[in-house]
Design a protein around this motif. Structure first.
Motif, PDB file in Angstrom:
ATOM      1  N   ILE A 168     -85.261   9.074 -27.778  1.00 51.34           N
ATOM      2  CA  ILE A 168     -84.335   9.436 -28.529  1.00 51.34           C
ATOM      3  C   ILE A 168     -84.936   9.997 -29.637  1.00 51.34           C
ATOM      4  CG2 ILE A 168     -82.352   8.913 -30.057  1.00 51.34           C
ATOM      5  CD1 ILE A 168     -81.696   6.972 -28.100  1.00 51.34           C
ATOM      6  N   ALA A 169     -85.902   9.372 -30.321  1.00 49.39           N
ATOM      7  CA  ALA A 169     -86.763   9.882 -31.398  1.00 49.39           C
ATOM      8  C   ALA A 169     -87.464  11.204 -31.058  1.00 49.39           C
ATOM      9  CB  ALA A 169     -87.598   8.852 -31.778  1.00 49.39           C
ATOM     10  N   PHE A 170     -88.144  11.083 -29.935  1.00 46.25           N
ATOM     11  CA  PHE A 170     -88.844  12.380 -29.606  1.00 46.25           C
ATOM     12  C   PHE A 170     -87.745  13.703 -29.323  1.00 46.25           C
ATOM     13  CE2 PHE A 170     -90.217  15.083 -25.590  1.00 46.25           C
ATOM     14  CZ  PHE A 170     -91.558  15.300 -26.422  1.00 46.25           C
ATOM     15  N   ARG A 171     -86.840  13.402 -28.546  1.00 42.99           N
ATOM     16  CA  ARG A 171     -85.907  14.418 -28.497  1.00 42.99           C
ATOM     17  C   ARG A 171     -85.113  14.837 -29.797  1.00 42.99           C
ATOM     18  NH1 ARG A 171     -82.585  12.269 -23.005  1.00 42.99           N
ATOM     19  NH2 ARG A 171     -84.150  12.872 -21.736  1.00 42.99           N
ATOM     20  N   SER A 172     -85.065  13.925 -30.815  1.00 39.04           N
ATOM     21  CA  SER A 172     -84.604  14.586 -32.062  1.00 39.04           C
ATOM     22  C   SER A 172     -85.660  15.170 -32.999  1.00 39.04           C
ATOM     23  CB  SER A 172     -84.282  13.220 -32.862  1.00 39.04           C
ATOM     24  OG  SER A 172     -83.359  12.355 -32.287  1.00 39.04           O
ATOM     25  N   LEU A 173     -86.979  14.745 -32.905  1.00 38.34           N
ATOM     26  CA  LEU A 173     -88.102  15.645 -33.220  1.00 38.34           C
ATOM     27  C   LEU A 173     -88.271  17.066 -32.847  1.00 38.34           C
ATOM     28  CD1 LEU A 173     -90.449  12.495 -33.735  1.00 38.34           C
ATOM     29  CD2 LEU A 173     -89.484  13.665 -35.600  1.00 38.34           C
ATOM     30  N   ILE A 174     -88.129  17.126 -31.569  1.00 41.77           N
ATOM     31  CA  ILE A 174     -88.331  18.287 -30.894  1.00 41.77           C
ATOM     32  C   ILE A 174     -87.406  19.459 -31.176  1.00 41.77           C
ATOM     33  CG2 ILE A 174     -90.175  17.654 -29.203  1.00 41.77           C
ATOM     34  CD1 ILE A 174     -87.944  17.721 -27.043  1.00 41.77           C
ATOM     35  N   LYS A 175     -86.184  19.008 -31.598  1.00 48.00           N
ATOM     36  CA  LYS A 175     -85.149  19.957 -31.910  1.00 48.00           C
ATOM     37  C   LYS A 175     -85.354  20.368 -33.391  1.00 48.00           C
ATOM     38  CE  LYS A 175     -81.323  17.539 -29.290  1.00 48.00           C
ATOM     39  NZ  LYS A 175     -80.043  16.668 -29.389  1.00 48.00           N
ATOM     40  N   VAL A 176     -86.290  19.895 -34.291  1.00 46.72           N
ATOM     41  CA  VAL A 176     -86.461  20.395 -35.361  1.00 46.72           C
ATOM     42  C   VAL A 176     -87.430  21.735 -35.461  1.00 46.72           C
ATOM     43  CG1 VAL A 176     -87.760  19.885 -37.878  1.00 46.72           C
ATOM     44  CG2 VAL A 176     -86.216  18.182 -36.478  1.00 46.72           C
ATOM     45  N   GLY A 208     -93.152  20.956 -32.001  1.00 47.85           N
ATOM     46  CA  GLY A 208     -93.168  21.078 -30.637  1.00 47.85           C
ATOM     47  C   GLY A 208     -93.465  19.681 -30.190  1.00 47.85           C
ATOM     48  N   ALA A 209     -93.436  19.569 -28.946  1.00 46.96           N
ATOM     49  CA  ALA A 209     -93.691  18.328 -28.258  1.00 46.96           C
ATOM     50  C   ALA A 209     -95.275  17.529 -28.869  1.00 46.96           C
ATOM     51  CB  ALA A 209     -93.750  18.292 -26.752  1.00 46.96           C
ATOM     52  N   ILE A 219     -96.334  12.186 -33.956  1.00 43.29           N
ATOM     53  CA  ILE A 219     -95.439  11.349 -34.986  1.00 43.29           C
ATOM     54  C   ILE A 219     -95.268  10.141 -34.613  1.00 43.29           C
ATOM     55  CG2 ILE A 219     -93.360  11.359 -36.111  1.00 43.29           C
ATOM     56  CD1 ILE A 219     -93.388  14.360 -36.483  1.00 43.29           C
ATOM     57  N   LEU A 220     -94.777  10.030 -33.125  1.00 38.63           N
ATOM     58  CA  LEU A 220     -94.493   8.668 -32.389  1.00 38.63           C
ATOM     59  C   LEU A 220     -95.617   7.867 -32.263  1.00 38.63           C
ATOM     60  CD1 LEU A 220     -91.782   9.814 -29.970  1.00 38.63           C
ATOM     61  CD2 LEU A 220     -91.486   8.700 -32.075  1.00 38.63           C
ATOM     62  N   SER A 221     -97.063   8.408 -32.327  1.00 41.47           N
ATOM     63  CA  SER A 221     -98.069   7.690 -32.234  1.00 41.47           C
ATOM     64  C   SER A 221     -98.550   7.179 -33.489  1.00 41.47           C
ATOM     65  CB  SER A 221     -99.189   8.531 -31.480  1.00 41.47           C
ATOM     66  OG  SER A 221     -99.154   8.984 -30.359  1.00 41.47           O
ATOM     67  N   GLY A 222     -98.094   7.787 -34.472  1.00 41.31           N
ATOM     68  CA  GLY A 222     -98.631   7.290 -35.819  1.00 41.31           C
ATOM     69  C   GLY A 222     -97.766   6.531 -36.592  1.00 41.31           C
ATOM     70  N   ILE A 265     -99.095  17.123 -39.924  1.00 38.78           N
ATOM     71  CA  ILE A 265     -97.893  17.310 -40.606  1.00 38.78           C
ATOM     72  C   ILE A 265     -98.203  17.306 -41.966  1.00 38.78           C
ATOM     73  CG2 ILE A 265     -96.073  15.923 -41.551  1.00 38.78           C
ATOM     74  CD1 ILE A 265     -95.933  16.594 -38.450  1.00 38.78           C
ATOM     75  N   GLY A 266     -98.060  18.553 -42.739  1.00 43.47           N
ATOM     76  CA  GLY A 266     -98.207  18.831 -44.251  1.00 43.47           C
ATOM     77  C   GLY A 266     -96.788  18.582 -44.861  1.00 43.47           C
ATOM     78  N   ALA A 267     -97.074  18.985 -46.259  1.00 43.01           N
ATOM     79  CA  ALA A 267     -95.944  18.593 -46.847  1.00 43.01           C
ATOM     80  C   ALA A 267     -94.703  19.270 -46.598  1.00 43.01           C
ATOM     81  CB  ALA A 267     -96.185  19.021 -48.493  1.00 43.01           C
ATOM     82  N   LYS A 268     -94.870  20.586 -46.126  1.00 42.18           N
ATOM     83  CA  LYS A 268     -93.553  21.541 -45.770  1.00 42.18           C
ATOM     84  C   LYS A 268     -93.437  21.083 -44.612  1.00 42.18           C
ATOM     85  CE  LYS A 268     -95.221  25.916 -48.125  1.00 42.18           C
ATOM     86  NZ  LYS A 268     -95.693  27.322 -48.038  1.00 42.18           N
ATOM     87  N   THR A 269     -93.795  20.665 -43.373  1.00 35.47           N
ATOM     88  CA  THR A 269     -93.565  20.289 -42.187  1.00 35.47           C
ATOM     89  C   THR A 269     -92.668  19.007 -42.598  1.00 35.47           C
ATOM     90  OG1 THR A 269     -95.047  21.338 -41.071  1.00 35.47           O
ATOM     91  CG2 THR A 269     -93.818  19.686 -39.987  1.00 35.47           C
TER      92      THR A 269
END
Length: 190
Positions: A70-78, A82-83, A89-92, A116-120
């Protein structure tokens, strides 16, 4: 779509794994959080999956829990995520930490992730605000509050998030918070 895969783990080459299902080997990409909790080679494994179809490839992603998927699918919608970035993110960070960062709009937790930078991080927080709540989902037939209470207690006692998550996954489904903490501590003592 392929929603779940069960078979024998035959290869681990982070972040890739291969699962043999009745003689057919399925290559999957998994976050490190899932990879750490997989059995040894030759062990039986069951993963939730997400199939991404692109012009040049069909890629299968695997997750130990429905929450991770669910988290992965939410993240890739942003937009702009990308995947590979979602897997990073999920690894960290755990789903709970990610959910807290989004609910509290705390970009400092996200910028610790490579890539992942400040803007992302700001874009992630903005687009997922109010949409990312895993508290309504259960994992391993336990109430999330019981699992998260045990996890938080173990981390407060000084155990790492990885050790604590592994210990919580070993607990019976219908355990109380106090019994769960006691059993987890007994696991650490071995």
């Amino acid at each position: 779509m392929i929603g779940r895969i069960t078979g024998i783990l035959i290869e681990k080459l982070p972040p890739h794994i291969c699962i043999d299902v009745n003689g057919v080997g399925y290559d999957l990409e998994v976050p490190m959080s899932t990879l750490y909790d997989l059995p040894d080679l030759g062990g039986k494994v069951s993963l939730f999956t997400h199939l991404a179809i692109r012009e040049d490839a069909h890629i299968l992603y695997g997750f130990l829990t429905a929450e991770e998927r669910i988290a992965f699918r939410s993240l890739i919608k942003v937009s702009g995520i990308g995947a590979r970035t979602a897997l990073a993110i999920l690894s960290g960070m755990s789903n709970q930490t990610l959910s807290q960062a989004i609910q509290q709009q705390d970009a400092s937790l996200l910028v610790k992730i490579p890539g992942i930078g400040a803007k992302t991080a700001a874009r992630l927080l903005l687009e997922l605000k109010g949409k990312f709540d895993l508290s309504s989902h259960t994992t391993e037939n336990q109430q999330p509050s019981v699992q998260s209470d045990i996890l938080n207690a173990l981390m407060a006692l000084g155990y790492s998030e990885k050790e604590s998550r592994h210990a919580v996954k070993q607990l019976p489904a219908d355990i109380s918070v106090s019994d769960g903490i006691r059993l987890a501590l007994q696991q650490f003592a071995k």
